[in-house]
Enzyme design. Sequence first.
Site, PDB file in Angstrom:
ATOM      1  N   GLY A 147       0.834  -1.196   0.000  1.00 41.37           N
ATOM      2  CA  GLY A 147       0.000   0.000   0.000  1.00 41.37           C
ATOM      3  C   GLY A 147       0.865   1.241   0.000  1.00 41.37           C
ATOM      4  O   GLY A 147       0.511   2.278   0.573  1.00 41.37           O
ATOM      5  N   ASN A 173      -5.386  -0.329  15.206  1.00 41.37           N
ATOM      6  CA  ASN A 173      -4.798   0.972  15.536  1.00 41.37           C
ATOM      7  C   ASN A 173      -3.372   0.748  16.021  1.00 41.37           C
ATOM      8  O   ASN A 173      -3.148  -0.001  16.975  1.00 41.37           O
ATOM      9  CB  ASN A 173      -5.629   1.679  16.607  1.00 41.37           C
ATOM     10  CG  ASN A 173      -5.247   3.139  16.770  1.00 41.37           C
ATOM     11  OD1 ASN A 173      -4.094   3.459  17.032  1.00 41.37           O
ATOM     12  ND2 ASN A 173      -6.208   4.034  16.598  1.00 41.37           N
ATOM     13  N   HIS A 219     -13.795  10.689  13.463  1.00 36.90           N
ATOM     14  CA  HIS A 219     -12.781  10.616  12.416  1.00 36.90           C
ATOM     15  C   HIS A 219     -13.109  11.612  11.305  1.00 36.90           C
ATOM     16  O   HIS A 219     -14.193  12.188  11.284  1.00 36.90           O
ATOM     17  CB  HIS A 219     -12.691   9.205  11.831  1.00 36.90           C
ATOM     18  CG  HIS A 219     -12.041   8.213  12.741  1.00 36.90           C
ATOM     19  ND1 HIS A 219     -12.742   7.540  13.710  1.00 36.90           N
ATOM     20  CD2 HIS A 219     -10.751   7.798  12.837  1.00 36.90           C
ATOM     21  CE1 HIS A 219     -11.908   6.728  14.365  1.00 36.90           C
ATOM     22  NE2 HIS A 219     -10.704   6.868  13.859  1.00 36.90           N
ATOM     23  N   LYS A 224     -13.621   8.934   6.001  1.00 37.71           N
ATOM     24  CA  LYS A 224     -13.398   7.569   6.501  1.00 37.71           C
ATOM     25  C   LYS A 224     -14.572   6.685   6.115  1.00 37.71           C
ATOM     26  O   LYS A 224     -15.734   7.062   6.278  1.00 37.71           O
ATOM     27  CB  LYS A 224     -13.206   7.581   8.012  1.00 37.71           C
ATOM     28  CG  LYS A 224     -12.802   6.219   8.581  1.00 37.71           C
ATOM     29  CD  LYS A 224     -12.388   6.332  10.028  1.00 37.71           C
ATOM     30  CE  LYS A 224     -12.025   4.965  10.619  1.00 37.71           C
ATOM     31  NZ  LYS A 224     -10.864   4.357   9.933  1.00 37.71           N
ATOM     32  N   THR A 262     -10.979   0.724  15.361  1.00 40.97           N
ATOM     33  CA  THR A 262     -10.502   0.991  16.722  1.00 40.97           C
ATOM     34  C   THR A 262     -11.639   0.955  17.729  1.00 40.97           C
ATOM     35  O   THR A 262     -11.504   0.393  18.822  1.00 40.97           O
ATOM     36  CB  THR A 262      -9.796   2.357  16.783  1.00 40.97           C
ATOM     37  OG1 THR A 262      -8.700   2.353  15.864  1.00 40.97           O
ATOM     38  CG2 THR A 262      -9.285   2.654  18.181  1.00 40.97           C
TER      39      THR A 262
END
Length: 247
Positions: free
Chosen positions: A7, A110, A140, A144, A151
């Site tokens: 990634g 996380n 967030h 997202k 988390t």
Amino acid sequence: MKLIINGANGRMGKILAEYIMKENEHTVVGFIDPTLETKKEAAHYSRIFECSRKADAIIDFSSHFAVPVLCSYAVKTKTPLVIATTGHTEKERSIILSAAKRIPVFYSPNMSPGVSLTLCIAKIAAKAFPEAEIEIVEKHHSQKTDVPSGTALFLAEGLRSVRQELFISTGRRNGGIRNRNELCIHSLRLGSSVGSHEIVFAMPGQTVTIRHEAHDRLLFVRGALAAAEYITDKECGIFCPENMIEK
């Protein structure tokens, strides 16, 4: 430490690569991303199986969809694996657990040690106040995709491990009265927030709130590197930030 970044062309992958180039303590032997054109001289690969360079660990900041191929490569090359993605299906979790029987896998939604410390403290509170009503509020950035966040679910499942009567719900529905054994997660998606998680314990006459807030994404990069260093001498198994706190 020689690393492969899976990634590498995503937001977190780029931050990780830039950080490594600045701090000069680690080397990237493979930048893996389907958006990259394979250039072996630059260690760029569009597919991870194109990378033949030996690494001390793989750090995955891609997507949960990468799990089958990623785990296959890590097992075949006997490379420790750090999975820093969220949203895994039950089948993908099963693949991760299977891989962990043969290689060390650091698996956490996380990478912040502070989040695991937050959970450790929250577990103590849950035991100390068995009558408490518990809710989680997570915030967030507006782009997202997963709701609740990985988390928040990690925290909720951790609390359920010490309060097994709890069941997890998401948001308040239909104006209904709260169920006593409900552990509700409320998700806010606003602006550019990196990540904030509050665990609220409400008892007669008092409220206790435990809160963790991430201020920048370098926090997760440093956590991922620490995780990679932690598992390089392990034989096999599943590891998480809690293990590092207990060390």
